[in-house]
Scaffold this motif. Structure first.
Motif, PDB file in Angstrom:
ATOM      1  N   ASN A 127      -3.896  12.471  -0.421  1.00 34.76           N
ATOM      2  CA  ASN A 127      -4.799  11.771  -0.439  1.00 34.76           C
ATOM      3  C   ASN A 127      -4.702  11.109   1.245  1.00 34.76           C
ATOM      4  O   ASN A 127      -3.536  10.042   1.505  1.00 34.76           O
ATOM      5  N   THR A 155      -5.325   8.147   2.680  1.00 37.39           N
ATOM      6  CA  THR A 155      -5.505   7.219   3.268  1.00 37.39           C
ATOM      7  C   THR A 155      -4.818   6.767   2.124  1.00 37.39           C
ATOM      8  O   THR A 155      -5.031   6.273   1.150  1.00 37.39           O
ATOM      9  N   LYS A 174      -3.633  -4.622  -6.916  1.00 41.36           N
ATOM     10  CA  LYS A 174      -5.068  -5.991  -6.556  1.00 41.36           C
ATOM     11  C   LYS A 174      -4.203  -6.788  -7.033  1.00 41.36           C
ATOM     12  O   LYS A 174      -5.343  -7.266  -8.077  1.00 41.36           O
ATOM     13  N   CYS A 219      -3.220   2.538   8.511  1.00 36.27           N
ATOM     14  CA  CYS A 219      -4.268   3.374   6.346  1.00 36.27           C
ATOM     15  C   CYS A 219      -4.317   4.409   6.246  1.00 36.27           C
ATOM     16  O   CYS A 219      -4.342   5.358   5.124  1.00 36.27           O
ATOM     17  N   LYS A 266     -16.297  -0.160   0.827  1.00 32.49           N
ATOM     18  CA  LYS A 266     -15.355   0.805   0.503  1.00 32.49           C
ATOM     19  C   LYS A 266     -13.362   0.104   0.266  1.00 32.49           C
ATOM     20  O   LYS A 266     -13.024  -0.315  -0.665  1.00 32.49           O
ATOM     21  N   TRP A 275       1.155  -1.309  -0.628  1.00 27.23           N
ATOM     22  CA  TRP A 275      -0.125  -0.053   0.237  1.00 27.23           C
ATOM     23  C   TRP A 275       0.976   1.014   0.151  1.00 27.23           C
ATOM     24  O   TRP A 275       2.243   0.702   0.317  1.00 27.23           O
ATOM     25  N   GLU A 287     -13.394  -3.023  -2.156  1.00 26.66           N
ATOM     26  CA  GLU A 287     -13.747  -2.589  -2.702  1.00 26.66           C
ATOM     27  C   GLU A 287     -11.916  -2.695  -3.154  1.00 26.66           C
ATOM     28  O   GLU A 287     -11.743  -2.730  -4.511  1.00 26.66           O
ATOM     29  N   LYS A 288     -11.745  -1.509  -1.586  1.00 28.49           N
ATOM     30  CA  LYS A 288      -9.820  -1.020  -2.242  1.00 28.49           C
ATOM     31  C   LYS A 288      -8.952  -2.602  -2.343  1.00 28.49           C
ATOM     32  O   LYS A 288      -8.022  -2.252  -2.586  1.00 28.49           O
ATOM     33  N   GLN A 336      -3.528   4.131  -0.335  1.00 29.43           N
ATOM     34  CA  GLN A 336      -4.147   3.705  -1.821  1.00 29.43           C
ATOM     35  C   GLN A 336      -3.439   2.231  -2.052  1.00 29.43           C
ATOM     36  O   GLN A 336      -1.715   1.305  -1.822  1.00 29.43           O
TER      37      GLN A 336
END
Length: 731
Positions: free
Chosen positions: A244, A246, A252, A346, A316, A238, A319-320, A248
């Motif tokens: 941002n 958070t 994946k 995160c 979410k 990550w 999904e990430k 990312q």
């Protein structure tokens, strides 16, 4: 052989599903400690390790001191004698009987106990031990279902408390249920009594043997089909991006971790025996629930025990690419770091662990991240379990749809409107995020206003998969020429949840249209999809062409096999009965209903099926007698009261019908057809209360027929009750 004859034969033989395979060799968790000491020690203290254990001095936590536990329905005396633990309970005849306790079930915050009743049947005993500290209300005996009567499925001898069907698959390793439908007995077996290493890694005997021979293999690469089971996290790295706060995902990739975890941490129906991890495809072994009512509120919050997956797939975070092991140590089951550090892995603390974000004072008593984003629901009286959709509080939306919200769970005495006003004041109005919740709230009531939104969401690739699936399934509540076209396109989607939803959404389409939509799924790659497709298409058996019947046959044989696997429950026989009726075999259908009543004598659904079968055959007197006897057994059944009321009406007993219809609405106040029937008979009798009853029916089902009947009755009585129609509206 004629095809009809072939199909009748299929109904009487167990056909083994495609994914049933040899379990392989299991070595046992004790074989792992020499090389995997750290992991083994973490597992030793885990809930998995203590999921089920032989009852002995080291495992039993309860106080078996011959204390008398008073209770009107199930008094008990737990005691120990000669190293064996017992619970003295009333048997079916009311006489006290000593039940030897064979196993403990879990250990915190509650420990339950298992005893054999008959024919290999293990039942969860009615008294559990509250293992919490005394200062928290624990160290006491507890009745989880204090009001459950002998006829209730939740009674300790009832089907909901049966370990073989309800619990074994997830509390032990490599379970084989082994139910014999001929004598209704179990020979359930397991490789390890608790959730051992091989419950997730599959049989490791070869791995152990190779290690002993000096040919070492990676433990994550030696199990499962083609030796490709991958239990690693989906995201390996990550990173933070500019502006941002958070992290990312760098990249994946799909692994098998969630499929293994979800095999138990989900609300699902098991379709076949064999350890879950032998198949990397979840849908080859289980049929999961979607965001169905009554399991979930319209906003996706769990209303019943749903075991994580349904919530987590809405998030979410999933999904990430977040995996279970990103937050939970897979061996201990504990968080990988204390909260809030587990979150700030995160989410930047400088952004999120601040007063400006939480709007609460920063102190030791400040709410944790999970307090606001993972509200707890209390299950089994003392077990507060966190919700895993990581939702943003929306008290205003919660108020509109009748769902709980996390704000007022802490701020006791305050209203949801107060909480929403606070969020508005802080410029944190998240109501836009609640559009799906409001949409589903309307869709559950067949409100025409929801249809366009459902069609849009169903076709939106960027929408959350579980929400898309819910939208697709809700299309079954509507009639619109756009629906078949949308469903036909979605059949080609590779996501199993969406394909399952298509089957649900197509259920009420006209016969030929339904065949056109669902037929491609008969040859799908997953057992659950094929068998569900067969279940909706067999309803039209007599209308199908010869080639269509031949095409349906293989998937229907698999459907019969999954039902045979679950022949220890009434529902399996009732579904077979419906299929037999659709195929034109009433005698076989009758036999299946009788078998359902043999397996579960108190099953409401089985009693209803018997009455409806008798009526379909014109045996009204037999049906009446069956209904009267069934209602004596199950006076708490809304459906039986409703059927009694209909028959009373047919017989001219209007007062009796009125009373029975009222009883059905009291027992199931959310069922619109009960209110509709009550309103119509009240109107027939000239009672103005009919408007109120029909308004209640329309509130629960806002389709045109309910609205029209309400409007007609409101005009008849010139009632001013607020409704969707005007008294001046022409009829």
């Amino acid at each position: 052989m004629r095809f009809d004859a072939l199909f009748l034969i299929l109904g009487h033989f167990i056909v083994h599903p495609a994914n049933a395979q040899n379990s392989g060799s299991y070595a046992g968790s004790t074989q792992c400690v020499q090389c995997h000491t750290k992991e083994y020690e973490a597992w030793e203290a885990s809930h998995h390790r203590h999921a089920m254990e032989p009852a002995n001095k080291s495992s039993v936590l309860g106080r078996f001191s011959a204390q008398k536990l008073d209770h009107a329905l199930v008094p008990a005396i737990p005691f120990a004698k000669g190293g064996t633990y017992y619970m003295r309970l009333p048997n079916k005849d009311g006489r006290m009987e000593d039940k030897p306790i064979l196993y403990t079930f879990s250990f915190f915050p509650l420990q339950q106990y298992l005893a054999e009743t008959e024919n290999g049947r293990l039942q969860v005993l009615p008294w559990s031990w509250d293992a919490r500290p005394e200062g928290e209300g624990g160290q006491r005996w507890l009745q989880l279902y204090p009001h459950a009567k002998e006829t209730s499925s939740a009674f300790w001898r009832g089907p909901e408390q049966n370990w073989n069907f309800m619990c074994s698959d997830c509390h032990s390793t490599n379970v084989k249920k082994n139910f014999n439908s001929e004598n209704r007995s179990y020979s359930t077996s397991f490789s390890e009594v608790s959730v051992g290493c091989e419950a997730c890694h599959s049989g490791m005997a070869r791995h152990v043997e190779d290690k002993q021979l000096g040919s070492f293999h990676n433990v994550t690469q030696v199990s499962g089909p083609k030796n490709r089971l991958d239990l690693s996290a989906r995201v390996k790295q990550w990173h933070f991006e500019a502006d941002n706060p958070t992290r990312q995902p760098q990249q994946k990739s799909e692994t098998d971790q969630h499929k293994v975890c979800f095999s138990c941490h989900s609300r699902r129906l098991q379709l076949a025996d064999g350890q879950a991890v032998q198949s990397t495809e979840y849908f080859d072994r289980y049929l999961p629930s979607l965001l169905d009512e009554p399991l979930f509120f319209a906003d996706g919050q769990p209303r019943s025990e749903t075991f994580i997956m349904g919530s987590f797939l809405q998030s979410k975070m999933f999904e990430k690419g977040v995996s279970c092991s990103d937050c939970h140590d897979p061996h201990s089951g504990q968080l990988v770091a204390p909260e809030p550090q587990v979150c700030t892995q995160c989410h930047l603390a400088t952004k999120f662990a601040t007063r400006s974000h939480t709007q609460h004072p920063t102190s030791e008593k400040s709410p944790l991240c999970s307090d606001c984003h993972m509200p707890s629901t209390l299950f089994m009286a003392v077990d507060a379990r966190k919700e895993h959709s990581f939702r943003i509080p929306m008290p205003g939306v919660s108020a509109a749809i009748g769902a709980p919200d996390t704000c007022t769970s802490c701020h006791v005495g305050k209203t949801q409107q107060w909480a929403q006003a606070k969020l508005d004041h802080w410029n944190q109005n998240n109501s836009k995020n609640g559009e799906a919740s409001l949409l589903f709230f309307l869709a559950r009531r067949s409100d025409p206003a929801a249809l366009d939104g459902l069609l849009t969401m169903a076709q939106s690739p960027g929408e959350n998969t579980m929400k898309r699936a819910a939208a697709i399934a809700y299309l079954a509540n509507y009639k619109d020429p756009r629906i078949p076209e949308v469903l036909t396109k979605l059949v080609r989607n590779k996501n199993h949840f969406l394909r399952l939803a298509v089957i649900k959404g197509a259920r009420n389409l006209p016969q030929q249209t339904r065949w056109h939509v669902v037929e491609p799924l008969l040859s799908g790659r997953s057992l659950a999809i094929r068998t569900e497709a067969a279940s909706v298409l067999v309803e039209d058996w007599t209308a199908l062409s010869w080639p269509q019947k031949e095409q349906l046959a293989p998937a229907l044989a698999e459907r019969i096999a999954t039902l045979s696997f679950n022949s220890d429950r009434a529902f399996s026989h009732l579904v077979k009965s419906e299929a037999s009726l659709a195929q034109g075999y009433p005698n076989t259908a009758k036999q299946q209903i009788e078998r359902a009543l043999e397996v579960e004598p108190n099953s409401e659904e089985a009693h209803v099926a018997r009455a409806e079968f008798l009526r379909s055959k014109g045996k009204s007197q037999e049906m009446w007698e069956a209904l009267v006897n069934s209602l004596k057994l199950r006076p708490d059944s809304a459906t039986l009261n409703y059927l009694i009321a209909l028959e009373q009406y047919r017989r001219g007993d209007l007062d009796g019908a009125l009373s029975s219809f009222k009883a059905s609405t009291q027992l199931a106040p959310e069922e619109p057809r009960y209110w509709l029937a009550l309103g119509l008979i009240q109107s027939h009798l000239g009672q103005k209360q009919s408007v109120s009853s029909l308004h209640r029916a329309w509130s629960n089902d806002r389709s045109a027929p309910y609205k029209n009947l309400l409007c007609q009755t409101q005009k008849k009585f010139r009632n001013k009750l607020s409704s969707p129609c005007s008294l001046d509206e022409p009829f």
